[in-house]
Design a protein around this motif. Structure first.
Motif, mmCIF file in Angstrom:
data_model
loop_
_atom_site.group_PDB
_atom_site.id
_atom_site.type_symbol
_atom_site.label_atom_id
_atom_site.label_comp_id
_atom_site.label_asym_id
_atom_site.label_seq_id
_atom_site.Cartn_x
_atom_site.Cartn_y
_atom_site.Cartn_z
ATOM 1 N N GLY A 17 0.808 -1.206 0.000
ATOM 2 C CA GLY A 17 0.000 0.000 0.000
ATOM 3 C C GLY A 17 0.846 1.262 0.000
ATOM 4 O O GLY A 17 0.518 2.238 -0.688
ATOM 5 N N ARG A 18 1.949 1.262 0.753
ATOM 6 C CA ARG A 18 2.823 2.441 0.783
ATOM 7 C C ARG A 18 3.481 2.678 -0.569
ATOM 8 O O ARG A 18 3.668 3.814 -0.992
ATOM 9 C CB ARG A 18 3.882 2.277 1.880
ATOM 10 C CG ARG A 18 3.334 2.447 3.296
ATOM 11 C CD ARG A 18 4.457 2.542 4.305
ATOM 12 N NE ARG A 18 5.197 1.290 4.406
ATOM 13 C CZ ARG A 18 4.906 0.309 5.241
ATOM 14 N NH1 ARG A 18 3.861 0.427 6.056
ATOM 15 N NH2 ARG A 18 5.628 -0.793 5.283
ATOM 16 N N VAL A 19 3.832 1.578 -1.266
ATOM 17 C CA VAL A 19 4.426 1.723 -2.596
ATOM 18 C C VAL A 19 3.419 2.352 -3.562
ATOM 19 O O VAL A 19 3.757 3.248 -4.341
ATOM 20 C CB VAL A 19 4.892 0.347 -3.121
ATOM 21 C CG1 VAL A 19 5.328 0.450 -4.582
ATOM 22 C CG2 VAL A 19 6.041 -0.181 -2.268
ATOM 23 N N ILE A 20 2.180 1.874 -3.513
ATOM 24 C CA ILE A 20 1.146 2.436 -4.376
ATOM 25 C C ILE A 20 0.932 3.907 -4.060
ATOM 26 O O ILE A 20 0.789 4.745 -4.964
ATOM 27 C CB ILE A 20 -0.168 1.653 -4.209
ATOM 28 C CG1 ILE A 20 0.012 0.199 -4.665
ATOM 29 C CG2 ILE A 20 -1.302 2.311 -4.980
ATOM 30 C CD1 ILE A 20 -1.177 -0.681 -4.378
ATOM 31 N N GLU A 21 0.930 4.248 -2.793
ATOM 32 C CA GLU A 21 0.726 5.633 -2.381
ATOM 33 C C GLU A 21 1.825 6.532 -2.921
ATOM 34 O O GLU A 21 1.581 7.639 -3.390
ATOM 35 C CB GLU A 21 0.670 5.716 -0.854
ATOM 36 C CG GLU A 21 0.273 7.078 -0.325
ATOM 37 C CD GLU A 21 0.094 7.062 1.169
ATOM 38 O OE1 GLU A 21 -0.946 7.529 1.663
ATOM 39 O OE2 GLU A 21 1.014 6.565 1.864
ATOM 40 N N GLN A 22 3.061 6.060 -2.876
ATOM 41 C CA GLN A 22 4.180 6.850 -3.371
ATOM 42 C C GLN A 22 4.173 6.959 -4.888
ATOM 43 O O GLN A 22 4.496 8.009 -5.446
ATOM 44 C CB GLN A 22 5.498 6.235 -2.887
ATOM 45 C CG GLN A 22 5.699 6.317 -1.385
ATOM 46 C CD GLN A 22 6.939 5.578 -0.911
ATOM 47 O OE1 GLN A 22 7.630 4.944 -1.712
ATOM 48 N NE2 GLN A 22 7.216 5.642 0.385
ATOM 49 N N GLN A 23 3.802 5.890 -5.565
ATOM 50 C CA GLN A 23 3.823 5.887 -7.024
ATOM 51 C C GLN A 23 2.690 6.717 -7.624
ATOM 52 O O GLN A 23 2.891 7.435 -8.597
ATOM 53 C CB GLN A 23 3.757 4.451 -7.546
ATOM 54 C CG GLN A 23 5.017 3.636 -7.293
ATOM 55 C CD GLN A 23 4.882 2.211 -7.811
ATOM 56 O OE1 GLN A 23 3.788 1.719 -8.074
ATOM 57 N NE2 GLN A 23 6.008 1.527 -7.958
#
Length: 208
Positions: A17-23
């Protein structure tokens, strides 16, 4: 610019989820069960207003059914397509803004047609009551009015494209949070720090 508050509800683990948020530069709530997605949608509806949910998995079906407008992707499971209000024939998320713009154009056309019909019939009834309108002329004007409404509705068949502004897809941490000073109950912990505009478009990324 379309006054949509975009967030992601996913069953993936928090790291994903954090990766998606950053991307994507949107708020993400991870590790959600189907019932928790439904609860998040209900909270947003009470705090902000109508909710549109986009999903493709079996776990999205309850949320798609609970949302005001559910959109299933072409790659989605059969049960998700059955639960949704709209089914896309492809998996391109860029078609979602196009669908929203089409819905808004359709609503404008319907409102114009209703306004014209109400005004036209009101004037026609008044003229007929005063003896200023004979049956032959009334029939002709009715056909002309119906033709005008039909021509106006046919405008929806014209092709159009929606420009997508990718400038907002910057890392979420680098964007200022306009709601930092006025959190609403649904934002903690459901979808932390959402911009808080009039609507929420909850995008679901399927667990891989």
């Amino acid at each position: 610019h379309r006054k949509l508050d975009v967030a992601v509800l996913t069953g993936d683990h928090a790291g994903r989820g954090r990766v998606i948020e950053q991307q994507l530069g949107v708020r993400v709530q991870a590790e959600l069960l189907p019932a928790q997605k439904v609860a998040a949608i209900e909270q947003v509806r009470l705090a902000i207003g109508p909710v549109c949910m986009v999903g493709d998995g079996i776990n999205d079906s309850p949320a798609l059914a609970a949302s005001d407008v559910g959109i299933a992707l072409g790659c989605g499971a059969d049960v998700s397509r059955d639960s949704a209000s709209v089914c896309l024939l492809e998996d391109d998320l860029s078609r979602i803004p196009w669908c929203i713009e089409l819905a808004r154009r359709t609503r404008r056309v319907i409102r114009w047609n209703l306004l014209w019909a109400f005004g036209y019939n009101s004037v026609g009834v008044a003229c007929a009551a005063l003896g200023l309108l004979n049956p032959a002329l009334a029939a002709f004007l009715m056909v002309a009015s119906g033709t005008l409404v039909t021509i106006n509705s046919l405008r929806l068949g014209r092709p159009f494209e929606v420009e997508i502004d990718h400038g907002d897809l910057s890392p979420a941490d680098s964007r200022p949070d306009p709601m930092a000073s006025k959190k609403t109950p649904w934002q903690a912990p459901a979808i932390e720090g959402s911009p808080g505009s009039e609507q929420l478009l909850a995008l679901e990324t399927a667990a891989r």
